[in-house]
Design a protein around this motif. Structure first.
Motif, PDB file in Angstrom:
ATOM      1  N   LEU A  38     -21.632  -7.170  -3.645  1.00 40.20           N
ATOM      2  CA  LEU A  38     -20.815  -7.446  -2.468  1.00 40.20           C
ATOM      3  C   LEU A  38     -19.849  -6.300  -2.227  1.00 40.20           C
ATOM      4  CD1 LEU A  38     -17.577  -8.443  -3.076  1.00 40.20           C
ATOM      5  CD2 LEU A  38     -18.839 -10.215  -4.284  1.00 40.20           C
ATOM      6  N   GLN A  39     -19.442  -6.208  -0.981  1.00 43.65           N
ATOM      7  CA  GLN A  39     -18.341  -5.332  -0.601  1.00 43.65           C
ATOM      8  C   GLN A  39     -17.603  -6.009   0.535  1.00 43.65           C
ATOM      9  OE1 GLN A  39     -20.935  -1.862   0.194  1.00 43.65           O
ATOM     10  NE2 GLN A  39     -20.198  -1.972   2.314  1.00 43.65           N
ATOM     11  N   SER A  40     -16.280  -6.109   0.387  1.00 43.39           N
ATOM     12  CA  SER A  40     -15.539  -6.862   1.398  1.00 43.39           C
ATOM     13  C   SER A  40     -14.052  -6.585   1.294  1.00 43.39           C
ATOM     14  CB  SER A  40     -15.769  -8.365   1.218  1.00 43.39           C
ATOM     15  OG  SER A  40     -15.103  -8.825   0.059  1.00 43.39           O
ATOM     16  N   ALA A  41     -13.366  -6.823   2.422  1.00 46.43           N
ATOM     17  CA  ALA A  41     -11.913  -6.807   2.448  1.00 46.43           C
ATOM     18  C   ALA A  41     -11.397  -8.170   1.993  1.00 46.43           C
ATOM     19  CB  ALA A  41     -11.418  -6.496   3.854  1.00 46.43           C
ATOM     20  N   ARG A  42     -10.245  -8.148   1.316  1.00 45.76           N
ATOM     21  CA  ARG A  42      -9.666  -9.389   0.810  1.00 45.76           C
ATOM     22  C   ARG A  42      -8.178  -9.443   1.139  1.00 45.76           C
ATOM     23  NH1 ARG A  42      -9.492 -10.681  -5.577  1.00 45.76           N
ATOM     24  NH2 ARG A  42      -7.676  -9.287  -5.454  1.00 45.76           N
ATOM     25  N   SER A  43      -7.724 -10.616   1.526  1.00 49.00           N
ATOM     26  CA  SER A  43      -6.297 -10.823   1.760  1.00 49.00           C
ATOM     27  C   SER A  43      -5.522 -10.646   0.462  1.00 49.00           C
ATOM     28  CB  SER A  43      -6.063 -12.237   2.297  1.00 49.00           C
ATOM     29  OG  SER A  43      -4.742 -12.674   2.021  1.00 49.00           O
ATOM     30  N   GLU A  44      -4.385  -9.975   0.557  1.00 50.36           N
ATOM     31  CA  GLU A  44      -3.456  -9.869  -0.571  1.00 50.36           C
ATOM     32  C   GLU A  44      -2.071 -10.368  -0.175  1.00 50.36           C
ATOM     33  OE1 GLU A  44      -4.553  -9.287  -3.396  1.00 50.36           O
ATOM     34  OE2 GLU A  44      -6.477  -8.297  -3.059  1.00 50.36           O
ATOM     35  N   GLY A  45      -2.044 -11.262   0.814  1.00 50.42           N
ATOM     36  CA  GLY A  45      -0.781 -11.846   1.233  1.00 50.42           C
ATOM     37  C   GLY A  45      -0.161 -11.105   2.404  1.00 50.42           C
ATOM     38  N   MET A  46       0.959 -11.609   2.858  1.00 56.88           N
ATOM     39  CA  MET A  46       1.599 -11.082   4.054  1.00 56.88           C
ATOM     40  C   MET A  46       2.398  -9.812   3.759  1.00 56.88           C
ATOM     41  SD  MET A  46       0.561 -13.301   6.238  1.00 56.88           S
ATOM     42  CE  MET A  46       1.520 -12.817   7.684  1.00 56.88           C
ATOM     43  N   VAL A  47       2.430  -8.930   4.744  1.00 52.93           N
ATOM     44  CA  VAL A  47       3.341  -7.790   4.688  1.00 52.93           C
ATOM     45  C   VAL A  47       4.768  -8.339   4.729  1.00 52.93           C
ATOM     46  CG1 VAL A  47       4.160  -5.747   5.922  1.00 52.93           C
ATOM     47  CG2 VAL A  47       1.701  -6.219   5.768  1.00 52.93           C
ATOM     48  N   PRO A  48       5.653  -7.881   3.842  1.00 51.39           N
ATOM     49  CA  PRO A  48       7.027  -8.414   3.834  1.00 51.39           C
ATOM     50  C   PRO A  48       7.693  -8.324   5.201  1.00 51.39           C
ATOM     51  CG  PRO A  48       6.646  -7.071   1.886  1.00 51.39           C
ATOM     52  CD  PRO A  48       5.428  -6.909   2.756  1.00 51.39           C
ATOM     53  N   LEU A  49       8.405  -9.397   5.558  1.00 50.19           N
ATOM     54  CA  LEU A  49       9.175  -9.509   6.802  1.00 50.19           C
ATOM     55  C   LEU A  49       8.294  -9.550   8.046  1.00 50.19           C
ATOM     56  CD1 LEU A  49      12.094  -7.020   5.988  1.00 50.19           C
ATOM     57  CD2 LEU A  49      11.949  -9.468   5.531  1.00 50.19           C
ATOM     58  N   SER A  50       6.995  -9.805   7.864  1.00 48.53           N
ATOM     59  CA  SER A  50       6.093  -9.903   9.007  1.00 48.53           C
ATOM     60  C   SER A  50       5.500 -11.300   9.079  1.00 48.53           C
ATOM     61  CB  SER A  50       4.967  -8.874   8.902  1.00 48.53           C
ATOM     62  OG  SER A  50       4.004  -9.079   9.931  1.00 48.53           O
TER      63      SER A  50
ATOM     64  N   TYR B 280     -10.313 -15.203   2.085  1.00 46.06           N
ATOM     65  CA  TYR B 280      -9.072 -15.937   1.945  1.00 46.06           C
ATOM     66  C   TYR B 280      -8.196 -15.665   3.165  1.00 46.06           C
ATOM     67  CZ  TYR B 280     -10.492 -16.065  -2.968  1.00 46.06           C
ATOM     68  OH  TYR B 280     -11.184 -16.249  -4.122  1.00 46.06           O
ATOM     69  N   VAL B 281      -7.392 -16.655   3.528  1.00 44.49           N
ATOM     70  CA  VAL B 281      -6.448 -16.535   4.637  1.00 44.49           C
ATOM     71  C   VAL B 281      -5.073 -16.930   4.102  1.00 44.49           C
ATOM     72  CG1 VAL B 281      -5.814 -17.371   6.919  1.00 44.49           C
ATOM     73  CG2 VAL B 281      -8.223 -17.081   6.333  1.00 44.49           C
ATOM     74  N   PRO B 282      -4.058 -16.101   4.261  1.00 44.09           N
ATOM     75  CA  PRO B 282      -2.739 -16.451   3.723  1.00 44.09           C
ATOM     76  C   PRO B 282      -2.223 -17.782   4.264  1.00 44.09           C
ATOM     77  CG  PRO B 282      -2.783 -14.145   4.378  1.00 44.09           C
ATOM     78  CD  PRO B 282      -4.061 -14.761   4.882  1.00 44.09           C
TER      79      PRO B 282
ATOM     80  N   SER C 283      -9.527  -0.904  -3.701  1.00 45.37           N
ATOM     81  CA  SER C 283      -8.517   0.018  -3.204  1.00 45.37           C
ATOM     82  C   SER C 283      -7.732  -0.662  -2.099  1.00 45.37           C
ATOM     83  CB  SER C 283      -9.185   1.287  -2.654  1.00 45.37           C
ATOM     84  OG  SER C 283      -8.235   2.118  -2.011  1.00 45.37           O
ATOM     85  N   PRO C 284      -6.422  -0.424  -2.006  1.00 43.66           N
ATOM     86  CA  PRO C 284      -5.664  -0.920  -0.847  1.00 43.66           C
ATOM     87  C   PRO C 284      -6.173  -0.273   0.442  1.00 43.66           C
ATOM     88  CG  PRO C 284      -4.191  -0.205  -2.615  1.00 43.66           C
ATOM     89  CD  PRO C 284      -5.568   0.274  -2.978  1.00 43.66           C
ATOM     90  N   ILE C 285      -6.203  -1.054   1.510  1.00 38.05           N
ATOM     91  CA  ILE C 285      -6.535  -0.515   2.827  1.00 38.05           C
ATOM     92  C   ILE C 285      -5.467  -0.978   3.812  1.00 38.05           C
ATOM     93  CG2 ILE C 285      -9.022  -0.396   2.375  1.00 38.05           C
ATOM     94  CD1 ILE C 285      -9.349  -2.950   4.031  1.00 38.05           C
ATOM     95  N   ALA C 286      -5.561  -0.523   5.048  1.00 39.57           N
ATOM     96  CA  ALA C 286      -4.536  -0.826   6.040  1.00 39.57           C
ATOM     97  C   ALA C 286      -4.451  -2.325   6.306  1.00 39.57           C
ATOM     98  CB  ALA C 286      -4.841  -0.083   7.336  1.00 39.57           C
ATOM     99  N   PRO C 287      -3.231  -2.835   6.533  1.00 41.90           N
ATOM    100  CA  PRO C 287      -3.088  -4.251   6.897  1.00 41.90           C
ATOM    101  C   PRO C 287      -3.775  -4.533   8.231  1.00 41.90           C
ATOM    102  CG  PRO C 287      -0.975  -3.288   6.259  1.00 41.90           C
ATOM    103  CD  PRO C 287      -1.941  -2.150   6.426  1.00 41.90           C
ATOM    104  N   ILE C 288      -3.922  -5.836   8.514  1.00 43.30           N
ATOM    105  CA  ILE C 288      -4.522  -6.260   9.772  1.00 43.30           C
ATOM    106  C   ILE C 288      -3.660  -7.347  10.391  1.00 43.30           C
ATOM    107  CG2 ILE C 288      -5.975  -8.085   8.797  1.00 43.30           C
ATOM    108  CD1 ILE C 288      -8.212  -7.124  10.691  1.00 43.30           C
TER     109      ILE C 288
ATOM    110  N   VAL D 277      -1.291  -8.839   7.556  1.00 46.56           N
ATOM    111  CA  VAL D 277      -1.827  -9.262   6.267  1.00 46.56           C
ATOM    112  C   VAL D 277      -2.197  -8.034   5.459  1.00 46.56           C
ATOM    113  CG1 VAL D 277      -3.645 -10.565   5.105  1.00 46.56           C
ATOM    114  CG2 VAL D 277      -2.716 -11.387   7.289  1.00 46.56           C
ATOM    115  N   ASN D 278      -1.634  -7.938   4.243  1.00 39.67           N
ATOM    116  CA  ASN D 278      -2.053  -6.880   3.322  1.00 39.67           C
ATOM    117  C   ASN D 278      -3.492  -7.118   2.884  1.00 39.67           C
ATOM    118  OD1 ASN D 278       0.204  -5.087   2.962  1.00 39.67           O
ATOM    119  ND2 ASN D 278       1.261  -6.763   1.893  1.00 39.67           N
ATOM    120  N   ARG D 279      -4.212  -6.030   2.654  1.00 40.76           N
ATOM    121  CA  ARG D 279      -5.617  -6.178   2.255  1.00 40.76           C
ATOM    122  C   ARG D 279      -5.984  -5.150   1.185  1.00 40.76           C
ATOM    123  NH1 ARG D 279      -9.265  -5.667   7.451  1.00 40.76           N
ATOM    124  NH2 ARG D 279      -8.020  -3.771   7.671  1.00 40.76           N
ATOM    125  N   THR D 280      -6.992  -5.491   0.407  1.00 43.27           N
ATOM    126  CA  THR D 280      -7.677  -4.531  -0.449  1.00 43.27           C
ATOM    127  C   THR D 280      -9.151  -4.543  -0.065  1.00 43.27           C
ATOM    128  OG1 THR D 280      -8.062  -6.208  -2.158  1.00 43.27           O
ATOM    129  CG2 THR D 280      -6.104  -4.818  -2.397  1.00 43.27           C
TER     130      THR D 280
END
Length: 711
Positions: free
Chosen positions: A317-329, A254-256, A384-389, A333-336
């Motif tokens: 499967l194993q993958s990173a997923r978009s969880e929307g934008m970091v606020p004020l950025s 997914y892409v925000p 699990s949450p991971i670092a934004p990108i 993109v936030n990810r899990t």
């Protein structure tokens, strides 16, 4: 030649055709599970479970033929349905590893050879069907539980497998093109013995390919052997099987919306942008099925059919997923990170006894059936949450916790047992046909939630339900080939899920009516259809206003609209597929204040036109040119209609050539080039539930195929 395009107008010959083109004659001898010449089918078994002409079927049905799949170069079932009115696709974006569809605004279940495929709302173990192994795809529209049991009210998709034929045929092809695609396929079959008592067919495909998205692959191996034994002219036994393995690096993403279609000072990310973790993401799907279709005719009035299949699906499967934008950025993109291990198995059997007889002036085709479905599944989902990108300047290799260090969010075992008893009578009086269908289902569902702190709350949730559904339809067939019709039908879907309070949900029910007309001018290969529909669905699951992870069962949805479709030959040389749909799907009751809002992910207007012109005479003999245009109108991206997905128009094209028109010794050799989204239009196909989960559309894709067929 069976397995090839068997049109008289495309026979491999050098002699010139008559200068004046004549209309293509109506097809003779077509069966509802067999090959179709061109784009216009005449028969179907999907709507009635009997081999019935489409003109005498009082329900809307669209048939996508093998010739259309081949001419348009469809690589997925989603590709094959892009010119079908009333169907919304690409719920997961262009690189979807799951096929997702909506028909008339409702989720559409999938069937293969009339038997339901494994799928459950809480399981990720879902098969993906290879279109090269299909003879045709059929979209039956409107509530259809009267014959099939649990189906959503918008309709469903039934895919018909290629089967052995009495005529030997051999086909091999190679495909190359965009995103380093290398693909080979073959389709061999025919009689084993000189009497034609034993027939076989083997269909296979292997592909190695990248995709429009960096670091994402599209690899596949597929094989589908089938075998028919015909001991007498009244008896046949066909074994149908297939095996498929997908093993890819990368995963659908997914892409925000903020970086794809909404205004952003950085612009929009390209189709190629990957916001996952290339070194870690991966996807594996393995599926296998074996079953049979048995038919025996006792006499001219009585016949018995039995269709059986067992299927297994394993999905990891194993993958990173978009969880929307970091606020004020505008760029982060936030990810899990997500791990899924899922399995599903189902056994399906459908027994049918058909009797054809007369009572006075009435002619009856009576069908009595008993079917059974047993489905089990299991899912282990951890995240699990991971670092934004940074979507515009991605830096990969972020730290990701191993699956073993995470507690399951979903650890589920589910089970569905369903028995259905149904009866149908197709009653003819002169040119009138009255279709009456009734069914009784008994369903047991069970969900074991094993995660101590997951979803749903740990425990066992079970229900036993019974449902009565049916259909009544009426049509009149005029001499000129015009058939107006009307129907009313109902549906139900059991829910293997539970509320926040631990209550298992009752089935979701639906009802709908439809009026329309079908027109196939006598002696032609052209079908025109028009339909108006009005469908209601009650007891719909929606987000719990107290805890969005759970659902409540209070909502209702109404969908109504118009569909127009044309398929077949305008002249001997010119074939068309045209469609238009207007779908007004709205929420009429809501526990969370969404009443009056449009159902998200459903374009209100859609239109398409595909045309192919083939020369049979003169210096261009053997050349075929195809062109298509697809329009998807605006749709809403979330429950509350807070944002609109822009409309888009896409152009497709094809060029083909039959080398037999140049030299007789090249008979059987053909070449084809197809192009999707020829102008490389940038668009967002859908946003699953909100701005965080948008799927980019399909970038320009050009594929070339060289094919050799012989017998």
């Amino acid at each position: 030649m069976a397995g090839q395009r068997a049109r008289p107008r495309r026979a491999a010959r050098v002699a010139p055709a008559p200068a004046r083109a004549q209309p293509v004659p109506a097809q003779v001898g077509e069966r509802g599970t067999g090959p179709v010449v061109g784009y216009s089918a005449r028969q179907s078994v999907t709507a009635t479970k009997t081999d019935t002409p489409l003109l005498e079927t009082p329900q809307s049905i669209s048939v996508v033929t093998k010739d259309q799949i081949k001419d348009q170069g469809a690589q997925t079932v989603q590709d094959a349905l892009q010119y079908t009115p009333g169907v919304s696709i690409q719920g997961y974006g262009a690189n979807a590893f799951f096929d997702g569809f909506k028909v008339r605004g409702f989720d559409a279940p999938q069937y293969l050879d009339g038997l339901r495929l494994p799928k459950d709302g809480l399981s990720f173990g879902m098969p993906k069907i290879e279109p090269y192994g299909l003879e045709r795809l059929e979209v039956l529209k409107g509530p259809s539980s009267g014959l099939y049991g649990q189906t959503d009210p918008g309709g469903f998709i039934n895919m018909i497998s290629k089967r052995p034929t009495a005529t030997p045929h051999f086909e091999a092809e190679g495909t190359f093109g965009s995103f380093n695609r290398i693909q080979g396929a073959f389709d061999f079959g025919g009689p084993i013995d000189k009497n034609g008592e034993f027939l076989y067919r083997v269909v296979g495909l292997a592909r190695q390919s990248d995709t429009q998205t960096d670091f994402v692959q599209d690899n596949k191996v597929f094989i589908a052997p089938s075998f028919t034994w015909r001991p007498t002219t009244d008896t046949s036994f066909t074994i149908l099987s297939h095996y498929q393995k997908i093993d890819n690096k990368g995963y659908q993403q997914y892409v925000p919306g903020q970086v794809s279609f909404l205004p952003n000072p950085n612009g929009r990310v390209p189709y190629s942008r990957y916001i996952g973790e290339p070194s870690l993401d991966g996807y594996k799907l393995e599926q296998a099925a074996i079953g049979y279709a048995f038919e025996h005719r006792f006499d001219n009035n009585l016949q018995f059919r039995q269709n059986v299949r067992y299927m297994e699906v394993t999905n990891d499967l194993q993958s990173a997923r978009s969880e929307g934008m970091v606020p004020l950025s505008n760029s982060l993109v936030n990810r899990t990170y997500n791990y899924v291990s899922s399995k599903a198995q189902n056994f399906t059997a459908d027994n049918q006894l058909q009797a054809d007889f007369r009572t006075g002036a009435l002619t009856h085709k009576v069908l009595v059936g008993l079917d059974y479905l047993k489905q089990t599944g299991s899912s282990d989902y951890r995240f699990s949450p991971i670092a934004p990108i940074n979507a515009y300047n991605p830096v990969y290799w972020t730290a990701v916790p191993p699956a073993s260090s995470l507690s399951p969010f979903m650890l589920l075992n589910n089970k569905i047992d369903q028995v259905g008893l149904y009866a149908q009578d197709q009653i003819k009086l002169d040119r009138w046909t009255l279709s009456l269908t009734g069914r009784q289902d008994w369903v047991n569902t069970r969900l074991d939630a094993l995660a101590p702190f997951g979803f749903p709350a740990a425990g066992t949730y079970s229900r036993s339900d019974a449902a009565t559904t049916g259909r009544v339809g009426l049509n009149y067939l005029f001499d000129v080939g015009l058939s107006p019709y009307a129907n009313y039908s109902t549906s139900f879907v059991p829910n293997a899920n539970a509320s926040r309070n631990g209550q298992a949900f009752k089935p979701t029910t639906g009802e709908g009516w439809e009026v329309g007309a079908k027109f196939q001018p006598v002696g032609t290969n052209l079908m025109l259809t028009a339909a108006y529909f009005d469908i209601k669905q009650n007891d719909v699951l929606t987000s719990d206003p107290v805890n969005f992870l759970y659902s409540v069962q209070t909502d209702a949805v109404r969908s109504r609209g118009v569909e127009l479709e044309a398929r077949g030959n305008i002249t001997r040389e010119l074939e068309i597929i045209a469609g238009y749909s207007h779908t007004d799907a709205k929420i009429t009751a809501s526990a969370v204040g969404a009443q009056g809002k449009y159902v998200n992910g459903v374009p209100i207007d859609q239109a398409s036109l595909w045309a192919k012109y083939t020369w049979f005479d003169g210096p261009l003999a053997g050349l075929g040119l195809g062109a298509g245009v697809r329009y998807a109108g605006e749709s809403y991206g979330d429950l509350y209609n807070t944002f609109v997905l822009p409309d888009y128009t896409l152009f497709d094209a094809s060029v083909s050539y039959d080398f037999a028109y140049v030299r007789p010794d090249l008979k059987g050799w053909t070449a084809q080039v197809t192009a999707k989204n020829l102008t490389n239009r940038y668009y967002v196909a859908s946003c699953l539930t909100g701005l965080a989960y948008c799927g980019l559309g399909t970038a320009r894709t050009i594929l070339g195929t060289l094919r050799y067929s012989w017998n």
